[in-house]
Design an enzyme around this catalytic site. Structure first.
Site, PDB file in Angstrom:
ATOM      1  NE  ARG A   1      -4.164  -0.808   0.216  1.00 23.63           N
ATOM      2  CZ  ARG A   1      -5.213  -1.063   0.975  1.00 23.63           C
ATOM      3  NH1 ARG A   1      -5.114  -1.827   2.013  1.00 23.63           N
ATOM      4  NH2 ARG A   1      -6.386  -0.541   0.722  1.00 23.63           N
TER       5      ARG A   1
ATOM      6  CG  ASP B   1      -5.111  -0.088  -3.058  1.00 23.87           C
ATOM      7  OD1 ASP B   1      -5.755  -1.147  -2.939  1.00 23.87           O
ATOM      8  OD2 ASP B   1      -4.643   0.538  -2.098  1.00 23.87           O
TER       9      ASP B   1
ATOM     10  CB  SER C   1      -8.187   1.650  -2.403  1.00 25.73           C
ATOM     11  OG  SER C   1      -7.285   1.578  -1.341  1.00 25.73           O
TER      12      SER C   1
ATOM     13  CE1 TYR D   1      -4.511  -3.449   4.742  1.00 25.91           C
ATOM     14  CE2 TYR D   1      -2.174  -3.662   4.279  1.00 25.91           C
ATOM     15  CZ  TYR D   1      -3.485  -3.625   3.850  1.00 25.91           C
ATOM     16  OH  TYR D   1      -3.762  -3.751   2.527  1.00 25.91           O
TER      17      TYR D   1
ATOM     18  CD  GLN E   1      -2.400   6.772  -2.822  1.00 21.20           C
ATOM     19  OE1 GLN E   1      -2.513   7.724  -3.598  1.00 21.20           O
ATOM     20  NE2 GLN E   1      -2.258   6.928  -1.530  1.00 21.20           N
TER      21      GLN E   1
END
Ligand code: NAD
Length: 404
Positions: free
Chosen positions: A142, A150, A153, A250, A147
């Site tokens: 991550r 991802d 997400s 996390y 991004q």
């Protein structure tokens, strides 16, 4: 359409066969997304690839075959799609290690998608057994650079939005404050537990509908994000044991004692809410139980609980995946395949994530599996006939241990 009628061009003498990128129809029940949308076809062509999609693959997501053809893709059979050098999927092997599609995979091929490598490691083992290289994007580091790739997400964003709509539809009240000639109706009170990507999306959606929103997360960094969306962060005097839980980290599993204390501390907020939406996850572990049956019973009749973790074991004790359970007049909804219930936009984002990742696997128009890239390495689960990711190997070992 005849079988193999529009297969990628075969080897052509001295000319190396051009790289091909394919996507099959997703056959798993309830799956309406597709890993390739017409919007990404041109980008694949720019990489020097021919693009092949199984006929009808995009239909459930609102992308007819003609839309792919317009962008230059070949619409072919399932074998054509599986024959591609890079196979892009939503659920690898439809989430089933025993799928006959395993027989369609081959050595030298790259498979990119979501294989649920920690929850269902046998799927990764099935891909490894065929000699294909598996990139499971749930394991993508991550980082900021990751991004745009991802998938967790992008799909969680949709799930958070959808959870609020499910709650709003089931709630016998409206969300916004209404001041009318017939009287004033107070806004609904929403409590979001877990303020990661899905939780923040649920907060934003609830706010847009006019609800008063409270939220809690064990990660300190979530507080500011919750407040920036106009919600109140619920402070719990709790030692969560979250070290290094800054932005991007996390949550780690909490002790049973800490979770029991958390439930106790949340009791009052839950009882005072019209809607509770739970999104708490701990990567690689079963979702923590944060709301007991007793806590649900403490809510007013007509209230709604949506457990977005229902498929991962559940944050809400009485929730059942795919069912709505009535607990003393409170509806406890355990939705499954939530991003798939918004298939068009979920696919648009997913396909873009996949395309951004696939670009890392192509060099000079050819598949380049040998790469030092940390993102590629981070999500390589199988290669050269073996499961190579340590966590997935451990998960497989644990399964064998249980089986024996
Ligand atoms: P997730 O789906 O693993 O978990 C959802 C949320 O549940 C998390 O915020 C977690 O802290 C929370 N949670 C776990 N146990 C809980 C408990 N007992 N009580 C309350 N909440 C609990 O998380 P996610 O949404 O995928 O995001 C995880 C982290 O990664 C976040 O910090 C997020 O900001 C970050 N992130 C970074 C990137 C990036 O930089 N590429 C992209 C996405 C997310």
């Amino acid at each position: 359409m005849s079988e193999n009628s529009s297969a990628p061009p075969p080897d052509g003498g001295d000319d190396p066969r051009p790289l091909s990128i394919g996507a099959p129809a997703e056959l798993r029940e309830g799956e309406r997304r597709v890993a390739m949308t017409p919007a990404v076809v041109a980008g694949y062509a720019k990489l020097g690839a021919t693009v092949v999609i199984e006929a009808g693959a995009g239909e459930a997501a609102g992308f007819p075959d003609a839309a792919y053809e317009e962008k230059g893709a070949v619409v072919g059979s399932r074998d054509d799609a599986f024959g591609a050098d890079i196979l892009t999927c939503v659920r690898v092997l439809g989430g089933d290690a025993g799928s006959p599609d395993a027989g369609r995979l081959r050595a030298g091929q790259a498979v990119v998608g979501m294989a649920a490598p920690l929850a269902a490691p046998e799927v990764s083992a099935a891909v490894a057994a065929r000699g294909a290289t598996l990139f499971s994007l749930e394991l993508l580091p991550r980082t900021t650079r990751a991004q745009s790739m991802d998938v967790l997400s992008s799909q969680a964003n949709i799930a958070g939005y959808r959870a609020v709509l499910l709650a709003a539809q089931a709630l016998p009240k409206v969300f916004p404050l209404l001041t009318t000639a017939a009287g004033t109706i107070p806004p609904a009170r929403v409590f979001v537990v877990g303020a990661g990507v899905a939780g923040l999306s649920a907060i934003a959606t609830s706010r847009r509908l006019g609800a008063v929103v409270e939220a809690y997360d064990v990660r300190e960094a979530a507080k500011e994000e919750v407040q920036s969306l106009g919600a109140r962060f619920v402070e719990l005097p709790l030692d969560t044991g979250q070290e290094g839980s800054g932005s991007g980290a996390y949550a780690s599993a909490m002790s049973d004692e800490a979770l029991a204390r958390q439930r106790e501390l949340m009791l009052k907020t839950v009882a005072g809410s019209d809607v509770v939406i739970t999104t708490a996850q701990v990567q690689g572990a079963k979702a923590p139980v944060l709301i007991t049956a007793e806590m649900v019973e403490g809510m007013s009749p007509g209230s709604v609980v949506v457990d977005l973790a229902a498929e991962q074991g559940g944050n809400v004790e009485p929730s059942l995946p795919g069912r709505t359970v009535d607990v003393g007049g409170v509806s406890v909804i355990g939705p499954v395949d939530v991003p798939s219930s918004v298939p068009q936009h979920a696919s648009l984002m997913y396909a873009k994530n996949i395309a951004n990742f696939v670009a890392l696997l192509v060099r000079d128009g050819a598949l380049a599996l040998e790469t030092e890239d940390e993102l590629v390495a981070g999500c390589t689960v199988a290669r050269d006939g073996e499961v190579v990711n340590e966590r997935v190997r451990a998960a497989l070992g644990a399964e064998e241990g249980v089986a024996s």
